[in-house]
Design a protein around this motif. Structure first.
Motif, mmCIF file in Angstrom:
data_model
loop_
_atom_site.group_PDB
_atom_site.id
_atom_site.type_symbol
_atom_site.label_atom_id
_atom_site.label_comp_id
_atom_site.label_asym_id
_atom_site.label_seq_id
_atom_site.Cartn_x
_atom_site.Cartn_y
_atom_site.Cartn_z
ATOM 1 N N GLU A 45 89.544 8.446 66.517
ATOM 2 C CA GLU A 45 90.170 7.690 67.495
ATOM 3 C C GLU A 45 91.632 8.113 67.745
ATOM 4 O OE1 GLU A 45 90.548 3.108 68.925
ATOM 5 O OE2 GLU A 45 90.123 3.563 67.031
ATOM 6 N N LEU A 46 92.555 8.126 66.719
ATOM 7 C CA LEU A 46 93.913 8.639 66.936
ATOM 8 C C LEU A 46 94.101 9.999 67.287
ATOM 9 C CD1 LEU A 46 95.341 6.872 63.599
ATOM 10 C CD2 LEU A 46 95.560 6.279 65.842
ATOM 11 N N SER A 47 93.086 11.186 66.980
ATOM 12 C CA SER A 47 93.306 12.482 67.299
ATOM 13 C C SER A 47 93.147 12.492 68.837
ATOM 14 C CB SER A 47 92.185 13.186 66.509
ATOM 15 O OG SER A 47 92.430 13.263 65.145
ATOM 16 N N GLU A 53 101.428 7.480 72.649
ATOM 17 C CA GLU A 53 100.767 6.460 72.003
ATOM 18 C C GLU A 53 100.653 6.164 70.676
ATOM 19 O OE1 GLU A 53 96.739 5.861 74.710
ATOM 20 O OE2 GLU A 53 96.871 8.039 74.233
ATOM 21 N N LEU A 54 100.625 7.465 70.006
ATOM 22 C CA LEU A 54 100.727 7.476 68.418
ATOM 23 C C LEU A 54 102.039 6.857 68.294
ATOM 24 C CD1 LEU A 54 99.032 10.800 67.926
ATOM 25 C CD2 LEU A 54 98.021 8.750 67.297
ATOM 26 N N LEU A 55 102.940 7.259 68.826
ATOM 27 C CA LEU A 55 104.556 6.813 68.610
ATOM 28 C C LEU A 55 104.557 5.212 68.409
ATOM 29 C CD1 LEU A 55 107.256 7.589 67.612
ATOM 30 C CD2 LEU A 55 107.754 7.750 69.998
ATOM 31 N N GLU A 56 104.189 4.655 69.560
ATOM 32 C CA GLU A 56 104.113 3.335 69.709
ATOM 33 C C GLU A 56 103.192 2.491 68.543
ATOM 34 O OE1 GLU A 56 105.872 1.527 71.782
ATOM 35 O OE2 GLU A 56 106.740 3.453 72.201
ATOM 36 N N LEU A 57 102.080 3.217 68.273
ATOM 37 C CA LEU A 57 101.435 2.625 67.079
ATOM 38 C C LEU A 57 102.067 2.939 65.663
ATOM 39 C CD1 LEU A 57 97.696 3.961 67.664
ATOM 40 C CD2 LEU A 57 98.637 1.606 67.944
ATOM 41 N N ASP A 123 104.917 16.581 63.793
ATOM 42 C CA ASP A 123 103.831 17.020 64.023
ATOM 43 C C ASP A 123 102.653 16.072 64.302
ATOM 44 O OD1 ASP A 123 101.895 19.459 63.820
ATOM 45 O OD2 ASP A 123 100.999 18.077 62.376
ATOM 46 N N LYS A 124 102.002 16.100 65.473
ATOM 47 C CA LYS A 124 100.848 15.070 65.536
ATOM 48 C C LYS A 124 100.012 14.689 64.447
ATOM 49 C CE LYS A 124 97.245 13.968 68.932
ATOM 50 N NZ LYS A 124 96.521 14.404 70.290
ATOM 51 N N GLY A 125 99.644 15.628 63.825
ATOM 52 C CA GLY A 125 98.775 15.298 62.697
ATOM 53 C C GLY A 125 99.656 14.515 61.534
ATOM 54 N N ASN A 126 100.881 14.810 61.342
ATOM 55 C CA ASN A 126 101.813 14.064 60.381
ATOM 56 C C ASN A 126 101.682 12.737 60.869
ATOM 57 O OD1 ASN A 126 101.976 16.150 58.615
ATOM 58 N ND2 ASN A 126 103.925 16.640 59.407
ATOM 59 N N LEU A 127 102.023 12.433 62.135
ATOM 60 C CA LEU A 127 101.939 11.158 62.746
ATOM 61 C C LEU A 127 100.649 10.245 62.546
ATOM 62 C CD1 LEU A 127 104.299 9.562 64.527
ATOM 63 C CD2 LEU A 127 103.426 10.599 66.452
ATOM 64 N N ILE A 128 99.588 10.926 62.858
ATOM 65 C CA ILE A 128 98.205 10.509 62.596
ATOM 66 C C ILE A 128 98.216 9.848 61.138
ATOM 67 C CG2 ILE A 128 95.950 10.815 62.522
ATOM 68 C CD1 ILE A 128 96.316 12.409 65.217
ATOM 69 N N ALA A 129 98.578 10.608 60.206
ATOM 70 C CA ALA A 129 98.365 10.478 58.851
ATOM 71 C C ALA A 129 99.218 9.292 58.379
ATOM 72 C CB ALA A 129 98.725 11.898 57.986
ATOM 73 N N ALA A 130 100.320 9.420 59.048
ATOM 74 C CA ALA A 130 101.319 8.228 58.582
ATOM 75 C C ALA A 130 100.793 6.898 59.122
ATOM 76 C CB ALA A 130 102.705 8.475 59.163
ATOM 77 N N ILE A 131 100.276 6.910 60.481
ATOM 78 C CA ILE A 131 99.550 5.671 60.943
ATOM 79 C C ILE A 131 98.394 5.248 60.080
ATOM 80 C CG2 ILE A 131 98.250 4.800 62.920
ATOM 81 C CD1 ILE A 131 100.053 6.554 64.722
ATOM 82 N N LEU A 132 97.424 6.134 59.761
ATOM 83 C CA LEU A 132 96.539 5.872 58.713
ATOM 84 C C LEU A 132 97.002 5.060 57.478
ATOM 85 C CD1 LEU A 132 94.150 8.656 59.619
ATOM 86 C CD2 LEU A 132 94.021 6.376 60.326
ATOM 87 N N PHE A 133 98.163 5.834 56.908
ATOM 88 C CA PHE A 133 98.679 5.367 55.694
ATOM 89 C C PHE A 133 99.234 4.062 55.784
ATOM 90 C CE2 PHE A 133 102.420 4.668 52.931
ATOM 91 C CZ PHE A 133 101.710 4.840 51.722
ATOM 92 N N TYR A 134 99.910 3.867 56.989
ATOM 93 C CA TYR A 134 100.333 2.505 57.136
ATOM 94 C C TYR A 134 99.361 1.219 57.431
ATOM 95 C CZ TYR A 134 105.165 4.309 57.876
ATOM 96 O OH TYR A 134 106.239 4.927 57.555
ATOM 97 N N GLU A 135 98.247 1.694 58.069
ATOM 98 C CA GLU A 135 97.172 0.804 58.197
ATOM 99 C C GLU A 135 96.559 0.421 56.895
ATOM 100 O OE1 GLU A 135 94.511 2.185 61.417
ATOM 101 O OE2 GLU A 135 96.081 1.777 62.891
#
Length: 150
Positions: A45-47, A53-57, A123-135
């Motif tokens: 979903e994040l990809s 949008e990722l930055l806001e999350l 990097d978009k991938g790093n942003l996604i990984a960080a969001i998943l880590f925070y979640e």
């Protein structure tokens, strides 16, 4: 007619003052009631999301963590007050809680400003990984809460 307007005006001001006074004396939550995640996401979903949008999350999750983590030895859920925990609801404790809220707000303002200026370069991938880590960290808080209730 003029006396009715004056009477209604005075009544309005007294009502406003009474409501305002009640709001100041109402017990405050230790963890901000805005410290909530509306939805958890998976990698697929994040990809599919745009970087904005990722930055806001990402920022939303940082805010929730900052508003929650310092208090987990006391409480892990928003809405719990000092009185609920048996902490005296006196002037000293209210002042400490108010000072903490101001400090947290100042920190978050600075952090969010930094995130908005710097994270678009990530990097978009790093942003996604960080969001998943925070979640996952936030989900762990729910598990912590369940263990704590046993």
């Amino acid at each position: 007619m003029k006396s009715k307007i004056i009477f209604l005006s005075v009544l309005f001001f007294l009502t406003t003052a009474a409501v305002s006074a009640q709001a100041k004396n109402a017990p405050r939550s230790i963890i901000s009631t805005t410290a909530l995640i509306r939805k958890y996401h998976d990698q697929k979903e994040l990809s599919g999301m745009q970087k904005g949008e990722l930055l806001e999350l990402y920022i939303e999750r940082i805010k929730v963590l900052v508003k929650t983590l310092p208090y987990i030895a006391l409480v892990t859920k928003p809405g719990v007050t000092m009185a609920d925990l048996g902490i005296p609801d006196d002037g000293d404790h209210k002042k400490i809680l108010d000072n903490q809220a101001v400090g947290t707000s100042t920190f978050l303002d600075t952090t969010v400003e930094f995130q908005r200026k710097m994270m678009p370069y990530s990097d978009k991938g790093n942003l996604i990984a960080a969001i998943l880590f925070y979640e996952n960290t936030l989900k762990s808080l729910h598990e912590f809460n369940e263990l704590n209730e046993m």
